[in-house]
Design a protein around this motif. Structure first.
Motif, PDB file in Angstrom:
ATOM      1  N   THR A 140       0.832  -1.189   0.000  1.00  0.00           N
ATOM      2  CA  THR A 140       0.000   0.000   0.000  1.00  0.00           C
ATOM      3  C   THR A 140       0.866   1.238   0.000  1.00  0.00           C
ATOM      4  N   ALA A 141       0.306   2.293  -0.513  1.00  0.00           N
ATOM      5  CA  ALA A 141       1.032   3.557  -0.530  1.00  0.00           C
ATOM      6  C   ALA A 141       1.098   4.137   0.864  1.00  0.00           C
ATOM      7  N   GLY A 142       2.043   5.065   1.055  1.00  0.00           N
ATOM      8  CA  GLY A 142       2.198   5.672   2.365  1.00  0.00           C
ATOM      9  C   GLY A 142       0.987   6.445   2.822  1.00  0.00           C
ATOM     10  N   ASP A 143       0.139   6.879   1.899  1.00  0.00           N
ATOM     11  CA  ASP A 143      -1.053   7.624   2.289  1.00  0.00           C
ATOM     12  C   ASP A 143      -2.235   6.709   2.572  1.00  0.00           C
ATOM     13  N   GLY A 144      -2.018   5.390   2.551  1.00  0.00           N
ATOM     14  CA  GLY A 144      -3.082   4.464   2.886  1.00  0.00           C
ATOM     15  C   GLY A 144      -3.928   4.065   1.699  1.00  0.00           C
ATOM     16  N   THR A 145      -3.628   4.558   0.490  1.00  0.00           N
ATOM     17  CA  THR A 145      -4.413   4.169  -0.667  1.00  0.00           C
ATOM     18  C   THR A 145      -3.863   2.886  -1.262  1.00  0.00           C
ATOM     19  N   ALA A 146      -4.730   2.148  -1.950  1.00  0.00           N
ATOM     20  CA  ALA A 146      -4.300   0.876  -2.521  1.00  0.00           C
ATOM     21  C   ALA A 146      -3.530   1.119  -3.809  1.00  0.00           C
ATOM     22  N   ARG A 147      -2.325   0.589  -3.886  1.00  0.00           N
ATOM     23  CA  ARG A 147      -1.565   0.671  -5.120  1.00  0.00           C
ATOM     24  C   ARG A 147      -1.072  -0.727  -5.500  1.00  0.00           C
ATOM     25  N   GLU A 148      -0.058  -1.212  -4.794  1.00  0.00           N
ATOM     26  CA  GLU A 148       0.456  -2.534  -5.065  1.00  0.00           C
ATOM     27  C   GLU A 148       0.517  -3.277  -3.743  1.00  0.00           C
ATOM     28  N   PHE A 149       0.553  -4.617  -3.810  1.00  0.00           N
ATOM     29  CA  PHE A 149       0.569  -5.402  -2.590  1.00  0.00           C
ATOM     30  C   PHE A 149       1.783  -6.307  -2.539  1.00  0.00           C
ATOM     31  N   ARG A 150       2.369  -6.439  -1.363  1.00  0.00           N
ATOM     32  CA  ARG A 150       3.575  -7.224  -1.158  1.00  0.00           C
ATOM     33  C   ARG A 150       3.252  -8.587  -0.560  1.00  0.00           C
ATOM     34  N   ALA A 151       4.096  -9.554  -0.843  1.00  0.00           N
ATOM     35  CA  ALA A 151       3.905 -10.885  -0.276  1.00  0.00           C
ATOM     36  C   ALA A 151       4.110 -10.848   1.234  1.00  0.00           C
ATOM     37  N   LEU A 152       3.311 -11.604   1.953  1.00  0.00           N
ATOM     38  CA  LEU A 152       3.405 -11.679   3.400  1.00  0.00           C
ATOM     39  C   LEU A 152       3.714 -13.114   3.825  1.00  0.00           C
ATOM     40  N   PRO A 153       4.505 -13.293   4.881  1.00  0.00           N
ATOM     41  CA  PRO A 153       4.808 -14.645   5.356  1.00  0.00           C
ATOM     42  C   PRO A 153       3.686 -15.195   6.213  1.00  0.00           C
ATOM     43  N   GLY A 154       3.666 -16.521   6.367  1.00  0.00           N
ATOM     44  CA  GLY A 154       2.745 -17.152   7.299  1.00  0.00           C
ATOM     45  C   GLY A 154       3.265 -17.053   8.717  1.00  0.00           C
ATOM     46  N   ARG A 155       2.433 -17.431   9.659  1.00  0.00           N
ATOM     47  CA  ARG A 155       2.834 -17.397  11.064  1.00  0.00           C
ATOM     48  C   ARG A 155       3.810 -18.525  11.380  1.00  0.00           C
ATOM     49  N   THR A 156       4.671 -18.292  12.374  1.00  0.00           N
ATOM     50  CA  THR A 156       5.542 -19.359  12.848  1.00  0.00           C
ATOM     51  C   THR A 156       4.893 -20.130  13.998  1.00  0.00           C
ATOM     52  N   GLU A 157       3.795 -19.587  14.561  1.00  0.00           N
ATOM     53  CA  GLU A 157       3.100 -20.250  15.659  1.00  0.00           C
ATOM     54  C   GLU A 157       1.732 -20.722  15.186  1.00  0.00           C
ATOM     55  N   ASP A 158       1.263 -21.826  15.773  1.00  0.00           N
ATOM     56  CA  ASP A 158      -0.068 -22.336  15.441  1.00  0.00           C
ATOM     57  C   ASP A 158      -1.097 -21.626  16.315  1.00  0.00           C
ATOM     58  N   ARG A 159      -1.894 -20.740  15.699  1.00  0.00           N
ATOM     59  CA  ARG A 159      -2.911 -19.982  16.427  1.00  0.00           C
ATOM     60  C   ARG A 159      -4.311 -20.375  15.969  1.00  0.00           C
ATOM     61  N   ARG A 160      -4.451 -21.602  15.447  1.00  0.00           N
ATOM     62  CA  ARG A 160      -5.721 -21.980  14.829  1.00  0.00           C
ATOM     63  C   ARG A 160      -6.851 -22.095  15.847  1.00  0.00           C
ATOM     64  N   GLU A 161      -6.532 -22.485  17.080  1.00  0.00           N
ATOM     65  CA  GLU A 161      -7.603 -22.583  18.079  1.00  0.00           C
ATOM     66  C   GLU A 161      -8.194 -21.207  18.376  1.00  0.00           C
ATOM     67  N   ALA A 162      -7.340 -20.222  18.517  1.00  0.00           N
ATOM     68  CA  ALA A 162      -7.826 -18.858  18.761  1.00  0.00           C
ATOM     69  C   ALA A 162      -8.658 -18.380  17.575  1.00  0.00           C
ATOM     70  N   PHE A 163      -8.231 -18.709  16.376  1.00  0.00           N
ATOM     71  CA  PHE A 163      -8.983 -18.316  15.191  1.00  0.00           C
ATOM     72  C   PHE A 163     -10.353 -18.988  15.165  1.00  0.00           C
TER      73      PHE A 163
END
Length: 235
Positions: free
Chosen positions: A8-31
């Motif tokens: 996202t752009a610095g002003d909060g508008t949608a421009r391009e999106f970057r890849a994000l990693p998955g979690r290293t911890e299993d939080r599926r119960e909380a989800f």
């Protein structure tokens, strides 16, 4: 838009999106607990509790039911806002968490969604901080669910910060400080893709922190962080 683009752009508008990693911890119960609240409050046609032997199938059914409900149209209660934000923050999938962010954006407004995520970054647990960063990734999406509305027409303005506050700028500062000061791996992994690492994105008093963030990332033992920072700032 997918999670394999840019950001996202610095002003909060949608421009391009970057890849994000998955979690290293299993939080599926909380989800799963978050999804139970989503089912209950939105009246989704899904069992309210997962089968302990097949939790993932139930999660997929909840996601599908939520998509269909939003497609048909729904008026969301005030209580739904916190439930959707909670689900977005705890969702272990960095692509599918947008399913909770988008209806919240449509019904309650971008400013309120981003302010809630900023609050989680500042005061949440480390898993919640990481989840807030992953949800922030989608908070600049254009609003495109016209049939998803708040029951209270004034809900988008309720519990907002001061109208002069610049939420994206506050997020950039908070995420920079968190990245430098918090050694939790998931927090650093999830903050880095959306963290501007050029000084012009920050006021002069934060430039030393920008330098510190780059040093930390370049010498970090985690390969993802080392690779990511070079992608962002170059060799």
């Amino acid at each position: 838009m997918t999670a394999d683009g840019n950001g996202t752009a610095g002003d909060g508008t949608a421009r391009e999106f970057r890849a994000l990693p998955g979690r290293t911890e299993d939080r599926r119960e909380a989800f799963s607990r978050c999804l139970t609240d989503v089912v209950r409050l939105l009246g989704l046609d899904v069992p309210p509790e997962p089968d302990p032997t097949d939790r993932r199938t139930w999660e997929r059914r909840v996601r599908a039911a939520l998509r269909e409900t939003c497609r048909r149209g729904v008026d969301l209660s005030e209580e739904s806002f916190d439930v959707l934000i909670e689900a977005a923050v705890h969702d272990p999938d960095p692509s599918f968490n947008r399913q909770f962010v988008e209806p919240a954006l449509s019904a309650f407004g971008r400013r309120r969604v981003q302010a809630a995520l900023l609050g989680r970054l500042r005061t949440g647990t480390d898993p919640e901080r990481a989840g807030a960063a992953r949800a922030w990734y989608w908070s600049a999406l254009p609003v495109r669910m016209p049939l998803v509305r708040a029951e209270d027409p004034g809900a988008a303005e309720r519990a907002e910060p001061d109208e002069d506050a610049d939420i994206p700028a506050e997020w950039r500062e908070a995420s920079l400080r968190e990245f430098v000061g918090n050694e939790h791996l998931d927090v650093r992994r999830c903050l880095l893709p959306g963290l501007p690492l050029w000084k012009s994105a920050h006021p002069p008093e934060l430039h030393d922190l920008v330098d510190a963030a780059v040093r930390i990332a370049r010498s970090h033992p985690d390969a993802y962080i080392r690779h990511r920072v070079e992608h962002q700032v170059g060799g």
